[in-house]
Design a protein around this motif. Structure first.
Motif: not given
Length: 588
Positions: A197-207
Motif C-alpha cells: 500500500s502507499d504511505i496513506d494505507g491505500q492498496g496499490i498492488a497485489g491483494m
C-alpha cells in the motif's frame, strides 16, 4: 514628681503596653505611617502580578491567533494528508495465510513534519534530521525546508528509536504526530502476492489492491490460500537453483488439485514491500501471473491429453520418428534424434518433438485449438491479482501453429495458467478456477470437465513414467511418486526468431501420482550451463532437482508420509500392461 533612686533625669514612664505615656500623639502617628507603607507595598505587588498574568494571557492569545489564522493552511494540509483517526486507516484489516500467520498488518507509529517558515537554517536542520531518520533524502529535505510553505513532511512510519531521536533534537518548527503504517513482517517472502500500500494505507498492488474495499475498515482478516511454510520452501529452493545456474529470474507455484487453492506463489527476484519505491521494475514484476513464456515440452502434456481424449491416438499407437518434419521453410527436429518407431508412451518419455507433432496432426488443428482453449491456455487467467498477463496467441491459427505449439513454441502463457491446466490433467479432468483466497472447510468449487477421467488416468501414468525413467529422473523424490514433464524452450529475440543461448527451463508435475493432491510448476529464466551439469542448462538439470527437494521438504509439512511404490509391494489392480518396445510396463 518623686523619682526613685538611681532613675535617670530624662526618665519617661511607660504604660503597661509599652507606650511612652509621656508623648501620646507621637506613637499614634508612627503606627499610622507603618500601616500606609504596608498597604502601598501590597498595592504595588498586586499591580506587578496583574501585569505578569495579563502579559501571559496576551502571549497565549497571540499564539492561538497564529495557530488558527496564520497557520491555517498548514493545519489544513496536515488534516488532508495525514488524518489521524479516520476509519479507513485505523481499521484496515490484516492479511493472513491459511494458518492465520500475519502477512500484513497496520501498526501505530509516528510521523514528523516541519513548518519551513519557522526553520531558520534549513541546511543544518536537514542534516540533523537526516542523520537520525532512515531513508530520508537530505538534499530533497533541504529544498522542502527552504520553501515558503507552512508544511512539509519530513518522515512517516517512524520507529520508536527514530521518534526518540527526533524528540531529542528539539528543533523549533519540527513536530511529531501520531500515525499508522502498513507493515509486512515477512519482508520479501509474499511481496508479489500480498502486494503493498502507499504511505496513506491505500492498496496499490497485489491483494492489497484487489481487496481494497474489504480491507478498508474491515474487522476480520483476509485469509489467503497461501501456506507460509510452503512459500518458504519454494522460495528457498528456487533461489538456490537460480543462483547455481546464474539465472536472471525464477517462478514457482503449488496448487491443491481438488480445490484450486494456490498454496505457494513465488517470483524472483523479489522486493521489500515496506519500501517498494526502492525496488527495480524487474523485482516488482510478478513472473507467476504477469509474465508470459513459451515453456517448451511442458506443453506435450496438453497435446498428448488432447490427442488421447479426442480418440485420435491410443497408448498402443506409435510413429516413425527417425525423419525430421519439414513444412514450408521450417524443419522440426528432436533435441536427441532417435531412429525407428516409437509408441506414444515412448514419445512422451523421450520428449520427441517429431512424435508429438504426429499426434497433434492426427487430432487435427481444430481439435488441438479447441482443447487448448478448454484448458484455459488461450485467454487471460482468472486469479484474483490485478497483475494478470494475457497469453500471446497466434493471430491466425494455421497448421504450422498446431505443429509448433504442440511441443511448446508459438504460444506464450503465464505460469499460473500452466499449473491450472496441469491440475485438470491429474484430478480426473476437471478444470478449476485458481484462487489465492482460502476456501471454507468442505467447500469445493464446481469446475468444467475438460477431459475424461480415463484420459486423466492415462496422463498420470505418462507423467509418472517421465520421472521414473525419462528426462525428469532428477525430480524423483522416493516415497512420493512424483510425475511430471520437463520443458526447455529457447527465448524469443526482440528482433524476432529464437536465441539459442538463452532459454526457459521449467518443470510441471504433480504428486502422489496414484492419488494426486498437489500440482507443482517451477521455472528458471536464462539458466547457464555449469560443469556439474556437463555443459547443459536444460530443465532436467536445472529445475528437476529443485522439484525433488521441494517435494521432500513439503511432504512432512502437509502430512504426507513417504511410502513404498506399487511396484515395490506387488501388482496394483489399477495398472494394466502396455506394450513398450517389446517389454511391459505398468499403465494406469
Amino acid at each position: 514628681m518623686i523619682r526613685k533612686r538611681n532613675e535617670p533625669a530624662n526618665y519617661r514612664p511607660l504604660s503597661p503596653c509599652g507606650l511612652d505615656v509621656g508623648q501620646p500623639k507621637t506613637w499614634v502617628v508612627e503606627l499610622e505611617g507603618a500601616r500606609k507603607a504596608a498597604l502601598e507595598t501590597g498595592r504595588t505587588r498586586l499591580i506587578v502580578s496583574a501585569l505578569v498574568f495579563a502579559l501571559a494571557f496576551v502571549m497565549i492569545g497571540l499564539r492561538l491567533v497564529d495557530l488558527t489564522l496564520l497557520q491555517s493552511d498548514a493545519s489544513a494540509q496536515i488534516a488532508k494528508i495525514a488524518p489521524a483517526n479516520t476509519e479507513w486507516r485505523s481499521g484496515r484489516a490484516d492479511i493472513v495465510d491459511r494458518n492465520g500467520t500475519v502477512l500484513a498488518t497496520t501498526l501505530p507509529t509516528n510521523a514528523v513534519y516541519a513548518n519551513p517558515r519557522q526553520i531558520r537554517n534549513p541546511d543544518e536542520v536537514a542534516g540533523r534530521l537526516a542523520s537520525v531518520l532512515k531513508g530520508v533524502d537530505e538534499e530533497r529535505l533541504k529544498g522542502g525546508l527552504a520553501s515558503d510553505r507552512s508544511f512539509t513532511w519530513v518522515g512517516r512510519c517512524l520507529s520508536p528509536r527514530e521518534t526518540d531521536a527526533v524528540n531529542g533534537l528539539g528543533i523549533p518548527g519540527v513536530y511529531l504526530q501520531h500515525d499508522e503504517c502498513r507493515y509486512y513482517p515477512h519482508d520479501d517472502l509474499f511481496s508479489h502476492v500480498v502486494g503493498y500500500s502507499d504511505i496513506d494505507g491505500q492498496g496499490i498492488a497485489g491483494m492489497e489492491k484487489t481487496f481494497e474495499e474489504k480491507l478498508r475498515g474491515g474487522k476480520a482478516p483476509l485469509e489467503l490460500s497461501l501456506d507460509m511454510r510452503l512459500q518458504h520452501i519454494m522460495a528457498e529452493e528456487l533461489e538456490a537453483a537460480m543462483t547455481e545456474y546464474s539465472g536472471i529470474g525464477a517462478s514457482g507455484l503449488i496448487m491443491d488439485v481438488d480445490t484450486g487453492e494456490i498454496l505457494s506463489m513465488v517470483s524472483l527476484p523479489t522486493f521489500d514491500p515496506d519500501r517498494p519505491a526502492a525496488a527495480s521494475d524487474e523485482a516488482r514484476f510478478n513472473r507467476a501471473t504477469l509474465g508470459v513464456y513459451e515453456v517448451g515440452s511442458v506443453f506435450k502434456i496438453f497435446s498428448a491429453a488432447a490427442a488421447l481424449d479426442a480418440g485420435a491416438v491410443s497408448l498402443e499407437d506409435g510413429y516413425d520418428i527417425s525423419k525430421p518434419i519439414r513444412i514450408s521453410r521450417f524443419t522440426i527436429n528432436d533435441f536427441k534424434p532417435k531412429d525407428g518407431w516409437m509408441s506414444i508412451p515412448e514419445i512422451f518419455l523421450h520428449s520427441s518433438n517429431i512424435g508429438t507433432v504426429h499426434m497433434a496432426m492426427e487430432a487435427g488443428t481444430k481439435a488441438i485449438q479447441d482443447y487448448f482453449g478448454k484448458f484455459g491456455l488461450l485467454k487471460r487467467g482468472a486469479v484474483e491479482l490485478p497483475e494478470n498477463g494475457s497469453p500471446l496467441v497466434p493471430a491466425k491459427w494455421r497448421e504450422i501453429n498446431t505443429m509448433t505449439i504442440s511441443y511448446g513454441h508459438g504460444l506464450a502463457v503465464t505460469p499460473v495458467q500452466v499449473v491450472r491446466a496441469l491440475s485438470a490433467m491429474v484430478n480426473g479432468g476437471e478444470l478449476l478456477a485458481p484462487t489465492l483466497v482460502k476456501r471454507r472447510p468442505g467447500e469445493r468449487p464446481v469446475g468444467e470437465q475438460v477431459i475424461s477421467e480415463q484420459t486423466s488416468a492415462q496422463m498420470r501414468w505418462l507423467m509418472r513414467l517421465v520421472v521414473a525413467e525419462g528426462t525428469g529422473r532428477n525430480a524423483e523424490a522416493p516415497g512420493y511418486m512424483v510425475g511430471g514433464k520437463t520443458g526447455t524452450a529457447d527465448k524469443l529475440k526482440a528482433s524476432g526468431g529464437y536465441d539459442r543461448n538463452n532459454r526457459i527451463a521449467s518443470f510441471a508435475g504433480a504428486f502422489p501420482m496414484d492419488d494426486p493432491q498437489y500440482a507443482i510448476f517451477a521455472m528458471v529464466d536464462e539458466p547457464k550451463p555449469t560443469e556439474k551439469s556437463y555443459g547443459y542448462a536444460t530443465a532436467g538439470w536445472v529445475v528437476a532437482p529443485a522439484i525433488k527437494k521441494i517435494v521432500q521438504r513439503m511432504g512432512p509439512v502437509v502430512g504426507l508420509e513417504p511410502r513404498a511404490l506399487p511396484s515395490e509391494v506387488g501388482p496394483d489392480p489399477l495398472f494394466v500392461p502396455v506394450h513398450l518396445k517389446g517389454r511391459s510396463v505398468a499403465s494406469q
